[in-house]
Design a protein around this motif. Structure first.
Motif, PDB file in Angstrom:
ATOM      1  N   ALA A   1       0.834  -1.200   0.000  1.00 32.93           N
ATOM      2  CA  ALA A   1       0.000   0.000   0.000  1.00 32.93           C
ATOM      3  C   ALA A   1       0.871   1.253   0.000  1.00 32.93           C
ATOM      4  CB  ALA A   1      -0.935  -0.014   1.212  1.00 32.93           C
ATOM      5  N   LEU A   2       1.832   1.307   0.909  1.00 30.46           N
ATOM      6  CA  LEU A   2       2.707   2.486   0.980  1.00 30.46           C
ATOM      7  C   LEU A   2       3.449   2.691  -0.330  1.00 30.46           C
ATOM      8  CD1 LEU A   2       3.974   4.791   2.503  1.00 30.46           C
ATOM      9  CD2 LEU A   2       5.665   3.210   3.435  1.00 30.46           C
ATOM     10  N   ASP A   3       4.004   1.624  -0.883  1.00 36.53           N
ATOM     11  CA  ASP A   3       4.760   1.738  -2.134  1.00 36.53           C
ATOM     12  C   ASP A   3       3.880   2.276  -3.259  1.00 36.53           C
ATOM     13  OD1 ASP A   3       6.908   0.768  -0.787  1.00 36.53           O
ATOM     14  OD2 ASP A   3       6.800  -1.264  -1.582  1.00 36.53           O
TER      15      ASP A   3
ATOM     16  N   GLU B   1      -6.670   2.705   6.399  1.00 30.43           N
ATOM     17  CA  GLU B   1      -6.094   2.113   7.604  1.00 30.43           C
ATOM     18  C   GLU B   1      -4.822   1.327   7.321  1.00 30.43           C
ATOM     19  OE1 GLU B   1      -6.932   2.628  11.614  1.00 30.43           O
ATOM     20  OE2 GLU B   1      -7.919   3.349   9.795  1.00 30.43           O
ATOM     21  N   ALA B   2      -4.579   1.005   6.044  1.00 31.65           N
ATOM     22  CA  ALA B   2      -3.358   0.278   5.702  1.00 31.65           C
ATOM     23  C   ALA B   2      -2.118   1.093   6.063  1.00 31.65           C
ATOM     24  CB  ALA B   2      -3.362  -0.054   4.211  1.00 31.65           C
ATOM     25  N   LEU B   3      -2.277   2.399   6.189  1.00 30.04           N
ATOM     26  CA  LEU B   3      -1.127   3.252   6.508  1.00 30.04           C
ATOM     27  C   LEU B   3      -0.990   3.523   8.002  1.00 30.04           C
ATOM     28  CD1 LEU B   3      -0.973   5.960   3.705  1.00 30.04           C
ATOM     29  CD2 LEU B   3       0.601   4.098   4.190  1.00 30.04           C
TER      30      LEU B   3
ATOM     31  N   ALA C   1      13.669   5.504  15.198  1.00 28.76           N
ATOM     32  CA  ALA C   1      13.798   4.194  14.566  1.00 28.76           C
ATOM     33  C   ALA C   1      12.906   4.079  13.337  1.00 28.76           C
ATOM     34  CB  ALA C   1      13.461   3.099  15.580  1.00 28.76           C
ATOM     35  N   ASN C   2      11.714   4.658  13.404  1.00 30.82           N
ATOM     36  CA  ASN C   2      10.751   4.538  12.303  1.00 30.82           C
ATOM     37  C   ASN C   2      10.855   5.679  11.301  1.00 30.82           C
ATOM     38  OD1 ASN C   2       9.858   2.843  14.502  1.00 30.82           O
ATOM     39  ND2 ASN C   2       7.976   2.541  13.320  1.00 30.82           N
ATOM     40  N   ARG C   3      11.899   6.462  11.398  1.00 31.42           N
ATOM     41  CA  ARG C   3      11.975   7.664  10.578  1.00 31.42           C
ATOM     42  C   ARG C   3      11.926   7.341   9.087  1.00 31.42           C
ATOM     43  NH1 ARG C   3      15.886  12.338  12.811  1.00 31.42           N
ATOM     44  NH2 ARG C   3      14.353  14.004  12.720  1.00 31.42           N
ATOM     45  N   SER C   4      12.673   6.328   8.670  1.00 32.34           N
ATOM     46  CA  SER C   4      12.744   6.013   7.235  1.00 32.34           C
ATOM     47  C   SER C   4      11.395   5.538   6.709  1.00 32.34           C
ATOM     48  CB  SER C   4      13.805   4.936   6.994  1.00 32.34           C
ATOM     49  OG  SER C   4      13.438   3.740   7.666  1.00 32.34           O
ATOM     50  N   PHE C   5      10.565   5.060   7.595  1.00 28.32           N
ATOM     51  CA  PHE C   5       9.234   4.623   7.182  1.00 28.32           C
ATOM     52  C   PHE C   5       8.227   5.760   7.268  1.00 28.32           C
ATOM     53  CE2 PHE C   5       5.021   2.980   8.315  1.00 28.32           C
ATOM     54  CZ  PHE C   5       4.785   2.128   7.251  1.00 28.32           C
TER      55      PHE C   5
ATOM     56  N   ARG D   1       5.872   8.517   4.403  1.00 29.52           N
ATOM     57  CA  ARG D   1       4.451   8.423   4.720  1.00 29.52           C
ATOM     58  C   ARG D   1       3.884   9.802   5.042  1.00 29.52           C
ATOM     59  NH1 ARG D   1       1.415   5.788   9.808  1.00 29.52           N
ATOM     60  NH2 ARG D   1       2.372   7.633  10.707  1.00 29.52           N
ATOM     61  N   HIS D   2       4.652  10.586   5.778  1.00 32.07           N
ATOM     62  CA  HIS D   2       4.188  11.917   6.140  1.00 32.07           C
ATOM     63  C   HIS D   2       4.042  12.807   4.909  1.00 32.07           C
ATOM     64  CE1 HIS D   2       4.364  15.976   7.956  1.00 32.07           C
ATOM     65  NE2 HIS D   2       3.729  15.402   8.947  1.00 32.07           N
TER      66      HIS D   2
END
Lengths: 194, 194
Positions: free
Chosen positions: B16-18, B53-55, B96-100, B104-105
């Motif tokens: 979904a993100l991709d 909600e997938a995000l 830790a989640n920055r690259s993700f 997304r942001h």
DNA sequence: GCGTATATGTCAGTAACTGACATAACGAAG
DNA sequence: CTTCGTTATGTCAGTTACTGACATATACGC
């Protein structure tokens, strides 16, 4: 069929509210709303971008009224006082629309999809307030923060006002903004309550 | 095809993100997401209640982490200080989640439908914080107000952090909460800036 | 290997929304 | 009063998010 435009929008808005209150939001289709308003489903979507929006219409005007009130506040007032004054100034509007917005609020309270839209509308109000505060000379980040905090106090006061309608909104706003001031200084949560 | 369950959810989330980043949120169908994840569209809706909600998935865990951190704060701290400590404590998680969360942001920033969902998720966080504050002995209305104000400062600090990643989140939070204290006392908006 | 729970596939269906085109009402100009 | 352009609406076909019901396959304990 008269083709007035503005009239059809009002009929659609009323039909939507009525049907939502009767059967619930999810159980009502846009086709049913259009039918009760005497138009086609396609016409519904010409007046409102989506189903939810039929319930939120005076919002742009409300946003403008709030922003204007912030700009109209005395220039020597701090941002929070300007916001409090602005919120006070819309009390008559809220009183006038009470019979319309009260059942609407009850409907929203039991409909997650509508609550989500309320959040978007509230964010729009906050944006308008922040913009107005910036025109008063406040820096952008501080303006955004002040607008958000002020809106929190406003929501708080509105809730208190619903619980106790005998007091004026102005008095509830005063208490809410006082509580706001108290939050920063409080060292122990239970100390102030005792 | 392995039928692990949790694995399928991760694949769907990544797909979904991709796809959202490649083609945009609106231009991506749930069927396409499912196809890239190697499952059926029906399976997508078994793992996520809706497309948006997938995000937003780590949110419940994040909410619990924040609430726990509020409860873990020293009992003699006031509500705002407890909140500030709690926000500080999640800094490593955010790093830790920055690259993700960074792409997304950016995606959310250009997608109104996702912004609306963010508001709902944020409201959920505020609820969790308010609940935690109440367990610390704060009255309900004050807890809700404090949670909202604290979240405003947190968002403010996160924004400042994104603009200036060299400083720590903790320092940005300190400035944000300081600004919060300054808001109530300010009498003239331009006086403090000069 | 066997049985059971859980994850998934398949299929049919509803309802929100959109684009394209035709038509009808309204207002102004002649 | 007719004519014409603008605007609101009707009609129709189509896409897509989402759901329920039922069948099937995979994992896991025995």
């Amino acid at each position: 069929m008269p083709r007035n435009g503005e009239d059809a929008r009002r009929r659609l808005q009323q039909a939507a509210l009525d049907l939502f209150l009767e059967r619930g939001y999810e159980a009502t289709t846009t086709a049913e709303i259009a039918a009760r308003a005497g138009v086609t489903e396609r016409t519904f979507f010409r007046h409102f971008p989506d189903k939810r929006e039929a319930l939120f219409h005076g919002e742009e005007a409300f946003r403008a009224a709030l922003a204007d009130a912030v700009l109209a506040a005395p220039a020597d007032l701090g941002p929070m006082d300007a916001l409090r004054l602005a919120f006070c100034s819309v009390e008559p509007v809220l009183v006038a629309n009470r019979s319309f917005s009260e059942p609407r609020h009850a409907l929203i309270a039991r409909t997650p999809a509508l609550q989500e839209r309320v959040l978007t509308k509230t964010a729009g109000l906050v944006d308008g307030l922040a913009q107005a505060l910036r025109r008063r000379g406040l820096a952008q980040p501080a303006a955004a923060l002040a607008a958000q905090v002020g809106m929190a106090a406003f929501s708080h006061a509105i809730q208190a006002w619903a619980d106790d309608p005998t007091s004026s909104l102005e008095s509830h706003l005063g208490r809410a903004f006082d509580e706001l001031r108290g939050l920063s200084g409080t060292r122990n949560a239970t100390a102030s309550a005792d």
